[in-house]
Write a protein that holds these residues in place. Structure first.
Motif: not given
Lengths: 755, 755
Positions: A616-629
């Motif tokens: 899933y990570e390679p499909k994630t663009i982290h458009e939410s600021s809560l995603s990277p952590s």
């Protein structure tokens, strides 16, 4: 994640500093230097204003809100027609400074040595500069403080000094004409006091009232200035500034709202009497009290990092803001996505409160954590009304709210996302695990569980052949999938909700209060059977072979989107892609499967976590600021150390370095809790959902060491990790934990040498 | 389908009649007796108005529209922010009648013998009654006519007679203050002429102009009346009505719009000159011309039914309205869902035009059918702009439109439904099959196909592993499924579109105009290869064993909804069910799989049709007025004769008996084409998509016989079916058809005895 850092602040470990004025970052600084004391918040706008620069003069009171003038009516049932929002209220710091007939406007006058800072110790905000008047330089210093011990009180201190004589006209004003979303405001005059300098205003639709009163003290002897009350609410001091003499004015700004003061019904005199209570001491007293207040919170929340001061500043800035914005002042407050620092997200609280912020408070300030739960309990009536709107029994918590009502007028979020409701249950579970506070469960928790589970029972459906129970037409945490069936996160959290409720009921059956609480809950045994059945038949889309959870029905075959090939100028996608296109591929906005793997981390094998992270990570663009952590935490656990640091760097200085180009709108308050989690759950390897607390610290490559603390009911734990040694110290009762999967008991200090 | 008939009209086969006034059905009658001539339409509101009764005074001009004042801004891309709609324009029939100082208001005065009729022969609308004045009875008769041969002209004829003398004040007025959606109108004054009785108005945003001029003739000698021009646009006639003398006033109402008249730029005199052209003859002349006009259309569209006059009236009423509303006057016109009879659906044209109305015109009035295609061709620029909004190349036709722009502000319909685009292609295909008109294809059709196919190529996607091509995030014809993948209808129609385009291109390659058209089309061979590939890899969800098409991914396992158990008061569901709930089960709004099985009927075995009808029909609630006819057609084909009649009864008198309780808003115009299809395709068993036309007539149990006609390019076919005999007659060239699957050639008359 090709996000770019915009650095202009100095690096310190106990403050932020801007040296030299950066006009192009004016609004960003307004956000970064903003102050909060939970009761209220103020952006660091220039007290005297500034021409030409884009500015958001913003002052907000927690829970003071209004309904929008705009009413949407789709004609469909269950869709909120009107949002509500935190109102931009009184401009409490406004002033005008005229010296030798020149008016202060940093866009027009000559000045040098501009400096400002926000201290993490005291929450004090200082701005100073030398005004280069034709008649000689004047040193101007403006301090602001929002008292944490006396939250009705805001303080402003102006200090002026010069080597030459100067004619000064200093005018303090108070008004309610601040713009809301750049347009008309929602506050209207109720009463003004010229002599006593006060303003009473009322919101347009909710009729909430706000009283702001000013009192002034100055170092000048009474004879040496002239004080006059001008039209509106303005108090003017005229005096002559003598060479080499510092003149100080202290402005006491007392704020009362109808939310907590019945005095509003008793008239202006009662308000006056009330307001006078809060101004007994001088500026320094309140500042010292603030320092003490923060120090007490920092006794737990203190974090140290050796080897990277930027990271340290980012983390401390986050903790400072969390502690300022929310610390257990009132169970009727919550944390908006932007705290009290701006109007984006309307001041609304989201499920971030339970899934991101709650852990921070639970292990740093348990009273505040409890308040977050009570906030929801206090809004149970509105959540029940909302469930009814959605043709269900029970309680459905809103996706965005201040007053408990659904504030999101987009049905595709408000009607499809079940996360807010299940998040309340998760926070209850987390709270109970840590505190064992069954009294709380009996008084509040079980009722919350009953109502949310009733809703979850009605909102779910059996498939055509009654083989399994599931949720149809939902939006999971990944907001790039809409109207999907069998979202794994939703199903896992709903199953957990039923199970936890039934488990708590079982525990209740052995409790002396059994009959009393049972009567209060008033739930039929058939309903409980249905919940049990729904849990047992819950469809969890898991593939034993690949160890993958399918995010939702059909996800695995969705068209592939090469997220690395999306040109930078197409971000944010919501603005640049046609709306429906965002939903038509395997691109993910933020963790979804990974989110429940995080919440129930200890329940899943590492191999499952690895498989799903890798997928899933390679499909994630982290458009939410809560995603990277969350991804950083998994990367740490799975040994992807570079990724862990990359994600962390972005998360820790999201606002300080304005990665998302929107810090001007306000701080990403709830993401700051994710920053804390990133240290403690990420590098610290802390886990709080297993049978024992777990620690598995790792040292990020660019650090020489770090430390953090965790507060448990009878124990304070300090974790200190350096290149040579891991030291675990407890104050209070000994603590049994899993350290890298090995069970140990820490009695006083446990040290482990590292190679 | 527990829909209830509300019967209050007399049953005739060439008109509708209301005898005695039914105030509770006032607005329903306004719709039912409404008149249209394609250029304009007027509801049958009381010329003189009526107090207390709920009324919609509505006059509409085809293509005269405006943008809404309300602007929605979701902040998302590709979502229409502003709808447009047919504007309620000039009140052209307004008048005031005062006799012996009493003002006519049927809510207040005494009257008897109320009668009104709308004739299918002439389109004339007559209303008459006896006004019981204290001074004696006055017979009042008001006629209205919209000229079909001279569509700028509306006529109103007032006839008064009495046995006693009466003082009459008759005032004709023209104004633009009609309400739009019950609120403010959109027309503003540009100029008025008191003496010449004219009004020029302009729409608010589109600045379209409308000129209405009145001229009057009366049977009274000039000396016997006084004519005066009053303030506003009002012309008053005062006179004495003599005993036993009939006085007639004829009002010529000429209407010009800026849409077709450049005269608007040349000033009022030019308009005046233009308007004078249309009033040369008397009322009877225009009425006779109307009769001739309808007769010519009826030479084809005439239908007879022996044995059930109610059915016959329903069918003839439908044909009368189709012929009135649209008959080939202009290729810039279309048929709104409610025609020109009301404001519901904003006057918008939907894909109904191509999938329901098109067949009617194709076999009754080919020029009108061609106009429907040209309407889309004329709006290609807007469709291309829309495709761009949706991040695609090519052309995307709007779900609802007047001017070619997307008029639907609900993204879930406008962005997800591909039906309007594929329907254009289907209509092209249908037109070409019947006419063999390759000239048309070269001039218009191929360009339409190229642009729509480009859009379909871009909007579709390959699955994750590039195994198949499909459409993700769509809404098929069944509007109770949203954001679904692999909708069979969408995929079948897209595949058909690619195939048809490629087939036409192949045909073009042998055409003398090949190079010229190729250059105009300017399409790369790689793009054609991609279209071929998309067609070949199109995912069509079909199960060989059950012979079922799955409506969309996951349909078969959707939660079951017992539609028969939904209480009556929960309809319409959109108003009574929470919005998202409608989408979460196996309940279907209208035919979806059955829709493409209907369009490509000859391509599928009866067993497939039976399997899918048996599976899908019981799940269908027919919430769309277009649903029952399609089901009736299948029921006929499959031998479900009772069901066929049940569905038909509802469809044929939908408005006359107000089954949906919303005839007050306007007539279901496009459903009327479905009524025609119900006879011809249903009971007649006509099929026009195979290699030969097919007929397979059956006789509904309650009829003794029926007949209908079909017009082919060189042949007019009459089908006559009675209890004893089937007679097929051709005028023109012989016709080869399949009769009950047996190939026959009809040279003059073919008769077949029936037992």
């Amino acid at each position: 994640m090709a996000k770019i850092a915009k650095k202009y602040l100095e690096v310190h470990n106990d403050k932020i500093v801007e040296r030299g004025y950066h006009p192009e970052r004016h609004m960003v600084s307004e956000s970064l230097f903003a102050q909060s004391n939970e009761y209220m918040g103020a952006r660091a706008y220039f007290d005297e204003g500034i021409s030409a620069a884009k500015s958001l003069r913003g002052v907000y009171f927690n829970g003071i809100y209004d309904y929008s003038r705009e009413v949407l009516n789709t004609g469909y049932k269950g869709i909120a027609t009107r949002t509500h929002f935190m109102v931009n209220s009184h401009d409490i710091f406004a002033l005008e400074l005229v010296i030798n007939k020149e008016k202060l406007d940093l866009n027009k006058v000559k000045f040098k040595d501009f400096y400002r800072e926000l201290s993490f110790h005291s929450g004090e905000y200082i701005r100073e500069f030398t005004w280069q008047l034709p008649t000689g330089n004047v040193k101007v210093r403006i301090h602001r403080l929002l008292s944490l011990t006396n939250p009705h009180l805001a303080l402003q201190k102006i200090s002026l000094s010069s080597k030459s004589t100067a004619d000064v006209r200093l005018t303090f004003s108070t008004h309610n004409k601040l713009k809301q979303w750049g347009g008309d405001g929602y506050f209207n005059d109720l009463a003004i006091g010229k002599e006593h300098h006060f303003l009473v205003s009322e919101t347009t639709f909710t009729k909430q009232k706000l009283y702001t009163k000013n009192d002034f003290k100055t170092t000048l002897p009474e004879k040496q200035y002239k004080k006059s009350a001008l039209s509106g609410v303005r108090t003017r001091f005229s005096f002559t500034l003598m060479p080499n003499e510092e003149v100080i004015f202290t402005r006491y700004i007392t704020n009362l709202t109808s939310r907590e003061f019945p005095s509003f019904k008793r008239g202006l005199n009662a308000l006056y009497t009330e307001a006078r209570k809060y101004i007994k001491y001088d500026y320094e007293y309140y500042k010292a009290a603030n320092i003490k207040f923060y120090a007490k919170l920092n006794a737990v929340s203190h974090i140290d990092i050796i080897g990277n001061d930027e990271d340290l500043q980012g983390v401390r800035y986050s903790i400072f803001n969390l502690n300022s914005t929310y610390h257990g002042y009132s169970p009727h407050n919550n944390l908006g996505a932007k705290g009290l620092t701006g109007e984006a997200y309307s001041g609304h609280a989201f499920w971030d409160s339970e899934t991101y912020c709650f852990a921070y408070y639970l292990f740093n300030n348990r009273e505040a954590a409890k308040d977050l739960l009570l906030f929801r309990y206090n809004q149970l009536a509105q959540a029940k009304a909302r469930a009814k709107d959605l043709d269900c029994r029970g309680a459905c918590f809103p996706i965005a709210t201040l007053n408990g009502e659904e504030g999101c007028t987009l049905w595709q979020h408000a009607s499809l996302q079940q996360q807010p409701t299940t998040a309340v249950n998760y926070a209850l579970y987390h709270y109970y695990r840590v505190t064992n506070d069954f009294t709380f469960m009996k008084e509040y928790g079980l009722e919350l569980l009953k109502e949310t589970c009733l809703f979850l029972l009605d909102r779910g459906q059996f498939d055509h052949d009654n083989n399994y129970f599931s949720y149809y037409g939902v939006m999971g945490p990944d907001e790039f999938k809409m109207m999907v069936n069998h979202n794994a996160y939703t199903n896992v959290l709903a199953k957990f909700s039923f199970d936890f409720f039934l488990h708590m009921l079982k525990k209740l059956s052995n409790d002396p209060d059994f009959e009393k609480v049972k009567a209060k809950l008033n739930i039929h045994v058939d309903t409980l059977r249905q919940m049990k059945n729904a849990s047992q038949k819950m469809f969890i889309p898991y593939d034993d072979e690949t160890k993958l959870f399918e995010q939702n029905a059909g996800f695995f075959t969705l068209p592939h989107i090469e997220i690395d090939k999306i040109p930078d100028h197409e971000f944010p996608l919501y603005s640049n892609w046609t709306y429906d296109r965002i939903y038509r591929g395997d691109m993910i906005k933020q963790p979804d499967v990974l989110m429940f793997l995080f919440l129930f981390n200890s329940h899943y094998d590492e191999s499952i976590k690895r498989a799903n992270y890798d997928y899933y990570e390679p499909k994630t663009i982290h458009e939410s600021s809560l995603s990277p952590s969350i991804h950083s935490i998994f990367a740490s656990e799975l040994g992807y150390n570079d990724a862990a640091l990359d994600f962390f760097a972005y998360a820790s200085r999201l606002d300080l370095d304005d990665y998302n180009n929107n810090t001007n709108e306000g701080l990403h308050l709830t993401s700051m809790a994710a920053t804390w989690m990133n240290i403690v759950y990420g590098f610290g390897g802390f886990r709080s959902d297993g049978h024992l607390y777990k620690l598995a610290p790792t040292l990020p490559a660019r650090w020489q060491g770090y430390s953090f603390r965790l507060s448990f009911p009878n124990t304070l734990l300090e974790v200190k990790f350096t290149t040579n040694e891991l030291v675990l110290k407890v104050e209070g009762e000994p603590l049994k934990i899993l350290l890298y999967d090995e069970e140990i008991e820490i009695v006083d200090t446990y040290a482990k040498a590292l190679n």
